[in-house]
Design a protein around this motif. Sequence first.
Motif, PDB file in Angstrom:
ATOM      1  N   PHE B 194      27.631  15.978  50.892  1.00  0.00           N
ATOM      2  CA  PHE B 194      27.072  14.575  50.888  1.00  0.00           C
ATOM      3  C   PHE B 194      25.925  14.902  50.486  1.00  0.00           C
ATOM      4  O   PHE B 194      24.982  15.757  50.580  1.00  0.00           O
ATOM      5  CB  PHE B 194      26.753  14.250  52.329  1.00  0.00           C
ATOM      6  N   ARG B 195      25.359  14.057  49.380  1.00  0.00           N
ATOM      7  CA  ARG B 195      24.005  14.016  48.759  1.00  0.00           C
ATOM      8  C   ARG B 195      23.309  12.689  48.959  1.00  0.00           C
ATOM      9  O   ARG B 195      23.720  11.548  48.907  1.00  0.00           O
ATOM     10  CB  ARG B 195      24.264  14.385  47.153  1.00  0.00           C
ATOM     11  N   VAL B 196      22.004  13.013  49.513  1.00  0.00           N
ATOM     12  CA  VAL B 196      21.333  11.812  49.583  1.00  0.00           C
ATOM     13  C   VAL B 196      19.913  12.148  49.012  1.00  0.00           C
ATOM     14  O   VAL B 196      19.458  13.092  49.109  1.00  0.00           O
ATOM     15  CB  VAL B 196      21.097  11.551  51.114  1.00  0.00           C
ATOM     16  N   ILE B 197      19.214  10.885  48.336  1.00  0.00           N
ATOM     17  CA  ILE B 197      18.059  11.091  47.721  1.00  0.00           C
ATOM     18  C   ILE B 197      17.136  10.501  48.509  1.00  0.00           C
ATOM     19  O   ILE B 197      17.237   9.238  48.824  1.00  0.00           O
ATOM     20  CB  ILE B 197      17.959  10.316  46.188  1.00  0.00           C
ATOM     21  N   HIS B 199      12.872   9.094  48.634  1.00  0.00           N
ATOM     22  CA  HIS B 199      11.525   8.935  47.893  1.00  0.00           C
ATOM     23  C   HIS B 199      10.412   9.367  48.326  1.00  0.00           C
ATOM     24  O   HIS B 199       9.541   8.633  48.907  1.00  0.00           O
ATOM     25  CB  HIS B 199      11.543   7.329  47.632  1.00  0.00           C
ATOM     26  N   SER B 367      26.315  12.238  57.201  1.00  0.00           N
ATOM     27  CA  SER B 367      26.733  11.618  56.123  1.00  0.00           C
ATOM     28  C   SER B 367      25.982  10.615  55.498  1.00  0.00           C
ATOM     29  O   SER B 367      24.874  10.167  56.026  1.00  0.00           O
ATOM     30  CB  SER B 367      28.067  10.879  56.608  1.00  0.00           C
ATOM     31  N   PRO B 368      26.212   9.864  54.415  1.00  0.00           N
ATOM     32  CA  PRO B 368      25.514   8.760  53.794  1.00  0.00           C
ATOM     33  C   PRO B 368      25.357   7.625  54.598  1.00  0.00           C
ATOM     34  O   PRO B 368      24.506   6.679  54.314  1.00  0.00           O
ATOM     35  CB  PRO B 368      26.160   8.579  52.317  1.00  0.00           C
ATOM     36  N   ALA B 369      26.174   7.441  55.605  1.00  0.00           N
ATOM     37  CA  ALA B 369      25.931   6.279  56.586  1.00  0.00           C
ATOM     38  C   ALA B 369      25.405   6.959  57.879  1.00  0.00           C
ATOM     39  O   ALA B 369      25.594   6.335  58.820  1.00  0.00           O
ATOM     40  CB  ALA B 369      27.552   5.702  56.659  1.00  0.00           C
ATOM     41  N   LEU B 377      14.266   8.814  56.530  1.00  0.00           N
ATOM     42  CA  LEU B 377      14.220   8.531  55.206  1.00  0.00           C
ATOM     43  C   LEU B 377      12.992   7.302  54.809  1.00  0.00           C
ATOM     44  O   LEU B 377      12.138   7.289  53.984  1.00  0.00           O
ATOM     45  CB  LEU B 377      15.353   8.384  54.200  1.00  0.00           C
TER      46      LEU B 377
END
Lengths: 191, 437
Positions: B194-197, B199, B367-369, B377
């Motif tokens: 799973f990949r999450v960016i 900022h 997970s992204p969810a 974040l």
Amino acid sequence: MAKKRAKRPVAKKKIKPGKAVAATPKPASANGVDVQREVEQFLFRQAEILDGRRWGDYIGLFAENGFYWMPASPEQTTGEGMPSIFYEDRDLMTVRMKRLTHPHAWSQSPLWGTSHLVSNVTVEKQDPRNGDVVVRSRFHMMEFRRETSRHFAGSYVHHLQRSAGGYRITLQRVDMVNGQGPYDYVLQAWV
Amino acid sequence: MPRDNGLDLRGLVEPDRVHRRVYADPHVFDLEMDSIFHKVWIYVGHGSQVPKPGDYYTAQVGRQPMIMVRHTDGKVHVLYNRCPHRGAMMCGARHGNVGKAFMCSYHSWQFDTDGKVRSIPLVQGYEGTRRSPEDPDCSMKPAARVESYRGFVFASLAKDGPTLTEFLGEAKIGFDDMCDRAPEGEVEIVPNCFRVIQHSNWKIFLENQLDALHPAVTHEAAGRAAFDVEKDIERRTGKAPLYYHYLSAFTTPMSKWDQFQTVNYPNGHCLLQGYMGLRPRDPDTLAYEAVMRKHYGAKRAEEILSVNIHHVLLYPGLSVQSPLQQLRAVRPLGVDRTLTEIWHFRLKGAPEAIYRRSLGYYNLVNSPATLINADDLENFWKCHQGLASDGGDWVSFHRNAGQDDEENGVIKSRLGTSEAPMRNQFRAWIGMMASGR
């Protein structure tokens, strides 16, 4: 460097053109009821409920044993024992709803909204005994959150159980075309 | 005082506070790439990602696109993802199998899976020129150094420096704890990333990993939501699945977090003790513990099972959550953009029910969810916004400063909410950044 050049891998199977697909699927109907129209109305209503942030009503569309599932990859055939982006029964969906509506869900403070379009609705299976259906459709979702728009698109497969009060979802599978790329921020609610 | 573009690096880091420029200045970020990410040991991947010869996985080391590949002799190599002919990227996909050789899609140069040039089309065209196909620079360039520890592969782009085990020091307990929990003493990656960016600057993420002050505040909503549903399920059925507890544990009030110690090692690595009570007495756990005793003997099994860790942070780019077999690799993309790559592992030889615990955490938290990181974040973004502003120059790490116990370079905080891990990370940061300046 005196080695033999490695052979390029070649596709083993010959690919043949497929058979023509009937341009118009047989109209789905049961006892004179227009099933196509019914499932479309159900999907459109689900999208409206989601965009209206009516989380409780959204969970109510699911059967008691229903699941909302977004697999981690398109090859997956089950959410059991496999990584998933979402794999939620009604209890986990309730956790998500309660987080979203808690006054201290910090990520909910910026203006946030979505718009879903659902289309290409096809009734894939219909059980003549009880009227349960499997429906495939395509969706496009635009999300706006804090000055930024994101787009997600892909397919839905709904397993719908017919009951006296209308359809209820036993399984909704969501595959996003851009589901495996890096997520710029996360998904807070169901897509 | 040595300076770079008017930067007085040592002036930016004090023992108990740091200047906001360390997070927000793009020039500092450039220096970090050169002085930290292109020098020290950076995690590339796990050997089980590339089980067969020719299997490869791409990974970013600092700014360098690399390929981790298994050679025909079984050894794992890390190569620059670049053809030495005209510079084209060799592998355009994130992972796959190249067969016996890499082949450039531009002019068909071929390389063995250890990067050595294998064939060049119409090679006679090089006769009498300054370039011989026998030159090492006709091969794909390898990372200066590659080492692995219990299957976890690291690369260093600098020729000199400490070995991987010297660099990790006692913090290798993160890998030991994860692998020892497997009856067979090894873990195997579950092939999904799973990949999450986010900022925000990469250091904000690292600091948060051992920040025991934030969960009760940041995760109040998710913790409370899970707690309510967990209680409801208990009323209905008598027992809620363990994964509810992963989330409801966030309702632990701030004052209780002081009970958990942090341990801070040289080179910026740190450890937060466990708080989730991951050794329940249910039939699944008891069955697993019986398997562990069979493999290790009662004494050693008990030693392994009584290790109580939440996270181990391996500076500068890895967070290992050993008891739940989670791993997050931090890839800085820019001064205000950071990618996390999130993996989980199976304990070889452990019952399926134990894997399901790891999976539950992976799905719900990582997970992204995610129900948890959504609020993290948001805070990271807010921090970065504030640090880029002129509203104040200093970031405070004063909490319990001067009250920690130090022995042989290892600093133990008496209280869980001590800001010792942040002070420790910056102690390493300035050491790496200012060395040679």
